[in-house]
Motif scaffolding. Structure first.
Motif, PDB file in Angstrom:
ATOM      1  N   LEU A 213     -16.727   0.668   8.212  1.00  0.00           N
ATOM      2  CA  LEU A 213     -18.011   0.704   7.521  1.00  0.00           C
ATOM      3  C   LEU A 213     -18.211   1.959   6.671  1.00  0.00           C
ATOM      4  N   PHE A 214     -17.786   3.097   7.166  1.00  0.00           N
ATOM      5  CA  PHE A 214     -18.194   4.372   6.563  1.00  0.00           C
ATOM      6  C   PHE A 214     -17.105   5.122   5.809  1.00  0.00           C
ATOM      7  N   THR A 215     -15.871   4.652   5.874  1.00  0.00           N
ATOM      8  CA  THR A 215     -14.800   5.349   5.162  1.00  0.00           C
ATOM      9  C   THR A 215     -15.094   5.388   3.657  1.00  0.00           C
ATOM     10  N   LYS A 216     -15.015   6.570   3.081  1.00  0.00           N
ATOM     11  CA  LYS A 216     -15.242   6.715   1.649  1.00  0.00           C
ATOM     12  C   LYS A 216     -13.923   6.547   0.893  1.00  0.00           C
ATOM     13  N   THR A 217     -14.010   5.886  -0.250  1.00  0.00           N
ATOM     14  CA  THR A 217     -12.812   5.614  -1.032  1.00  0.00           C
ATOM     15  C   THR A 217     -12.956   6.140  -2.457  1.00  0.00           C
ATOM     16  N   ASP A 218     -11.806   6.246  -3.114  1.00  0.00           N
ATOM     17  CA  ASP A 218     -11.773   6.720  -4.503  1.00  0.00           C
ATOM     18  C   ASP A 218     -10.737   5.893  -5.252  1.00  0.00           C
ATOM     19  N   THR A 219     -10.975   4.607  -5.315  1.00  0.00           N
ATOM     20  CA  THR A 219      -9.998   3.682  -5.905  1.00  0.00           C
ATOM     21  C   THR A 219      -9.822   3.877  -7.409  1.00  0.00           C
ATOM     22  N   ALA A 220     -10.789   4.493  -8.049  1.00  0.00           N
ATOM     23  CA  ALA A 220     -10.689   4.671  -9.499  1.00  0.00           C
ATOM     24  C   ALA A 220      -9.621   5.678  -9.882  1.00  0.00           C
ATOM     25  N   ALA A 221      -9.262   6.573  -8.945  1.00  0.00           N
ATOM     26  CA  ALA A 221      -8.299   7.613  -9.284  1.00  0.00           C
ATOM     27  C   ALA A 221      -7.002   7.484  -8.509  1.00  0.00           C
ATOM     28  N   ALA A 222      -7.071   7.734  -7.213  1.00  0.00           N
ATOM     29  CA  ALA A 222      -5.851   7.797  -6.406  1.00  0.00           C
ATOM     30  C   ALA A 222      -5.112   6.474  -6.361  1.00  0.00           C
ATOM     31  N   ALA A 223      -5.840   5.375  -6.135  1.00  0.00           N
ATOM     32  CA  ALA A 223      -5.172   4.078  -6.014  1.00  0.00           C
ATOM     33  C   ALA A 223      -4.530   3.672  -7.335  1.00  0.00           C
ATOM     34  N   LEU A 224      -5.186   3.972  -8.434  1.00  0.00           N
ATOM     35  CA  LEU A 224      -4.624   3.643  -9.745  1.00  0.00           C
ATOM     36  C   LEU A 224      -3.330   4.414  -9.972  1.00  0.00           C
ATOM     37  N   GLU A 225      -3.338   5.666  -9.554  1.00  0.00           N
ATOM     38  CA  GLU A 225      -2.141   6.485  -9.711  1.00  0.00           C
ATOM     39  C   GLU A 225      -0.989   5.917  -8.886  1.00  0.00           C
ATOM     40  N   ALA A 226      -1.307   5.489  -7.638  1.00  0.00           N
ATOM     41  CA  ALA A 226      -0.261   4.934  -6.784  1.00  0.00           C
ATOM     42  C   ALA A 226       0.283   3.635  -7.349  1.00  0.00           C
ATOM     43  N   ALA A 227      -0.590   2.845  -7.941  1.00  0.00           N
ATOM     44  CA  ALA A 227      -0.167   1.560  -8.487  1.00  0.00           C
ATOM     45  C   ALA A 227       0.785   1.742  -9.659  1.00  0.00           C
ATOM     46  N   GLN A 228       0.701   2.878 -10.340  1.00  0.00           N
ATOM     47  CA  GLN A 228       1.534   3.111 -11.510  1.00  0.00           C
ATOM     48  C   GLN A 228       2.893   3.716 -11.154  1.00  0.00           C
ATOM     49  N   VAL A 229       3.084   4.057  -9.862  1.00  0.00           N
ATOM     50  CA  VAL A 229       4.349   4.632  -9.428  1.00  0.00           C
ATOM     51  C   VAL A 229       5.404   3.537  -9.334  1.00  0.00           C
ATOM     52  N   SER A 230       6.575   3.803  -9.846  1.00  0.00           N
ATOM     53  CA  SER A 230       7.679   2.847  -9.727  1.00  0.00           C
ATOM     54  C   SER A 230       8.325   3.008  -8.355  1.00  0.00           C
ATOM     55  N   PRO A 231       8.318   1.969  -7.544  1.00  0.00           N
ATOM     56  CA  PRO A 231       8.895   2.075  -6.191  1.00  0.00           C
ATOM     57  C   PRO A 231      10.370   2.467  -6.247  1.00  0.00           C
ATOM     58  N   GLN A 232      10.785   3.260  -5.296  1.00  0.00           N
ATOM     59  CA  GLN A 232      12.176   3.662  -5.156  1.00  0.00           C
ATOM     60  C   GLN A 232      12.679   3.171  -3.798  1.00  0.00           C
ATOM     61  N   PRO A 233      13.153   1.945  -3.720  1.00  0.00           N
ATOM     62  CA  PRO A 233      13.549   1.350  -2.436  1.00  0.00           C
ATOM     63  C   PRO A 233      14.530   2.209  -1.639  1.00  0.00           C
ATOM     64  N   LEU A 234      15.418   2.914  -2.344  1.00  0.00           N
ATOM     65  CA  LEU A 234      16.403   3.737  -1.645  1.00  0.00           C
ATOM     66  C   LEU A 234      15.741   4.804  -0.779  1.00  0.00           C
ATOM     67  N   SER A 235      14.569   5.284  -1.217  1.00  0.00           N
ATOM     68  CA  SER A 235      13.885   6.346  -0.471  1.00  0.00           C
ATOM     69  C   SER A 235      13.457   5.900   0.918  1.00  0.00           C
ATOM     70  N   LEU A 236      13.399   4.606   1.150  1.00  0.00           N
ATOM     71  CA  LEU A 236      12.974   4.093   2.450  1.00  0.00           C
ATOM     72  C   LEU A 236      13.968   4.411   3.560  1.00  0.00           C
ATOM     73  N   VAL A 237      15.166   4.872   3.181  1.00  0.00           N
ATOM     74  CA  VAL A 237      16.125   5.282   4.225  1.00  0.00           C
ATOM     75  C   VAL A 237      15.576   6.463   5.011  1.00  0.00           C
ATOM     76  N   MET A 238      14.611   7.190   4.417  1.00  0.00           N
ATOM     77  CA  MET A 238      14.032   8.349   5.112  1.00  0.00           C
ATOM     78  C   MET A 238      13.091   7.929   6.240  1.00  0.00           C
ATOM     79  N   LEU A 239      12.857   6.631   6.366  1.00  0.00           N
ATOM     80  CA  LEU A 239      12.123   6.148   7.539  1.00  0.00           C
ATOM     81  C   LEU A 239      12.895   6.447   8.818  1.00  0.00           C
ATOM     82  N   ALA A 240      14.151   6.818   8.664  1.00  0.00           N
ATOM     83  CA  ALA A 240      14.956   7.202   9.836  1.00  0.00           C
ATOM     84  C   ALA A 240      14.314   8.357  10.589  1.00  0.00           C
ATOM     85  N   VAL A 241      13.616   9.229   9.860  1.00  0.00           N
ATOM     86  CA  VAL A 241      12.999  10.400  10.499  1.00  0.00           C
ATOM     87  C   VAL A 241      11.939   9.978  11.523  1.00  0.00           C
TER      88      VAL A 241
END
Length: 453
Positions: A213-241
């Motif tokens: 109910l109370f979580t504040k969001t900022d979809t106009a800035a941060a989410a838009l920036e994340a959406a524009q990032v090109s995924p790098q599937p290879l980086s997911l190997v760091m999930l090993a950590v």
């Protein structure tokens, strides 16, 4: 502690309060000015330094400091902070966080929904591993920046993680606080966990609803920036950590061991995949300089390590002064009936949890007194154990100078100024501890949970 072994101060009882009062004054000043971790470092070091002015025996004062620094909890937390900083740096520098954030935005898994999910994931992990500090080390480097990039404001992401850690610390059968509360009251551990459900589950439900109910969001800035990032599937190997760390914690390995293996897994995965080169991890460019990710991670967390040194030093001073016993004896006079005895238990453990910043220390210090007062008032061992643990998970988690606010703030700041949160702001979004505070009041007033059948 007998009277003749106590650390004596000038001005009697007021003198032994000087270190604590100095710390409080500096902490308030730091909080009002929106300070980062460094303001709290100064607060505790000034407390230790100025306390020597009123100590009658300077040698004993020095020995008291050493006694605090030799507590087993100190090296564990300090080493955990350093190793977690390295593992977090390996993750954040790989592009994995941005990749996961991009996928989350594409799937519409953003904002309040992500914050609520983070709370639930953290609850599960903390309950499974029994360590709140260890949970911060694993969850914050991944879920925190991802959540911010998908639109959640930083403070609410930290609030969700700290709330989940508080739940696990409160209910996990392998948590040091659960074990301490059960053993000091001579209660069977399994039944302690079962009877604690009536406190912890309602608090968790309330917290979950609050995040939705109370979580504040900022979809106009941060989410838009994340959406524009090109995924790098290879980086997911760091999930090993995080996978290695979580698996080892679930296997009941020591937190330090789990974090060390996590770092090793991250280095190997990074080098083999080509995400990192050896020189990017560690290099010596000349002129007595050292560079690389490993160096940056270690030096970047030294402020928090310094604060831990000062906190445990002050803990040794307060313990040797007999302040803990004095607080217990002073509050014991209020214990007349069942309800007043419960208020006394909450007061004793609550104050010590805030002062020491370590719930298990407060529970052990007050264990005998709580048992004595509780038996006189007719409170069964399970009620006493539950009150002690639930109280610690309120007061200790809501005190902005403890590891439950400082470490999350430190970990958040590692991602840059846009991700930073002030330690003093975290208690206001720790919905689990706030909900538990309300449940404690209700349980004392109405007797809810007093009879454990």
């Amino acid at each position: 502690m007998s009277e003749n072994t106590r650390l004596e101060f000038r001005f009697g009882f007021f003198g032994k309060l000087i270190p604590l009062l100095v710390a409080i004054i500096f902490i308030i000043y730091a909080a009002v000015n929106g300070s980062n971790v460094n303001g709290y470092v100064v607060a505790f070091f000034m407390a230790v330094i100025l306390g020597i002015v009123v100590a009658k025996d300077e040698k004993a004062y020095g020995q008291a400091i050493i006694s605090g620094l030799t507590k087993p909890m100190f090296p564990v937390i300090a080493l955990a902070v350093i190793l977690a900083a390295i593992s977090g740096k390996l993750i954040s520098g790989s592009g994995m966080v941005q990749t996961i954030a991009a996928y989350a935005v594409q799937a519409g898994f953003t904002g309040k929904l992500f914050a609520a999910a983070t709370f639930l994931i953290t609850c599960l992990l903390a309950f499974s591993t029994g360590t709140s500090v260890g949970t911060y080390m694993v969850v914050i480097p991944i879920l925190f920046p991802v959540g911010v990039m998908t639109g959640v404001t930083p403070i609410y992401m930290i609030g969700a993680i700290v709330s989940g850690a508080a739940f696990g610390d409160n209910l996990a059968p392998i948590s040091d606080t659960t074990i301490a509360s059960a053993t000091t009251q001579e209660a069977e551990l399994g039944r302690v966990v079962r009877t604690r459900i009536k406190y912890s589950i309602p608090a968790a439900i309330v917290a979950l609803v609050c995040f939705l109910l109370f979580t504040k969001t900022d979809t106009a800035a941060a989410a838009l920036e994340a959406a524009q990032v090109s995924p790098q599937p290879l980086s997911l190997v760091m999930l090993a950590v995080p996978v290695v760390i979580i698996v080892l914690c679930l296997m009941r390995k020591h937190l330090i061991t789990a974090l060390a293996w996590g770092v090793i897994a991250g280095i190997i995965a990074g080098l083999v995949s080509g995400i990192y080169t050896f020189s990017s991890l560690l290099s010596f460019p000349g002129g007595f300089a050292v560079a690389g990710l490993l160096t940056e991670a270690i030096t970047g967390c030294m402020g928090t390590v310094a604060m831990l040194i000062a906190v445990f030093a002050m803990l040794g001073i307060l313990e040797k002064s007999g302040l803990f016993e004095d607080i217990g004896k002073a509050l014991a006079g209020f214990a007349k009936g069942s309800a007043s005895t419960e208020v006394t238990i909450i007061g004793c453990v609550g104050l010590l949890s805030m002062i020491t910043g370590v719930i298990s220390v407060a529970i052990v210090a007050m264990g005998d007194l709580v048992k004595e007062l509780g038996e006189k008032a007719g409170l069964d061992p399970y009620r006493r154990a539950n009150l002690m643990d639930c109280t610690g998970c309120v007061f200790c988690f809501l005190a902005p100078w403890t590891v439950h606010c400082v470490i999350p703030a430190m970990k958040a700041a590692e991602f840059g100024e846009a991700f930073a949160v002030a330690p003093a702001s975290i208690p206001f979004v720790n919905f689990y501890s706030l909900a538990m505070a309300v449940i404690l009041v209700i349980s004392v007033v109405t007797g809810y949970g007093r009879k454990n059948k």
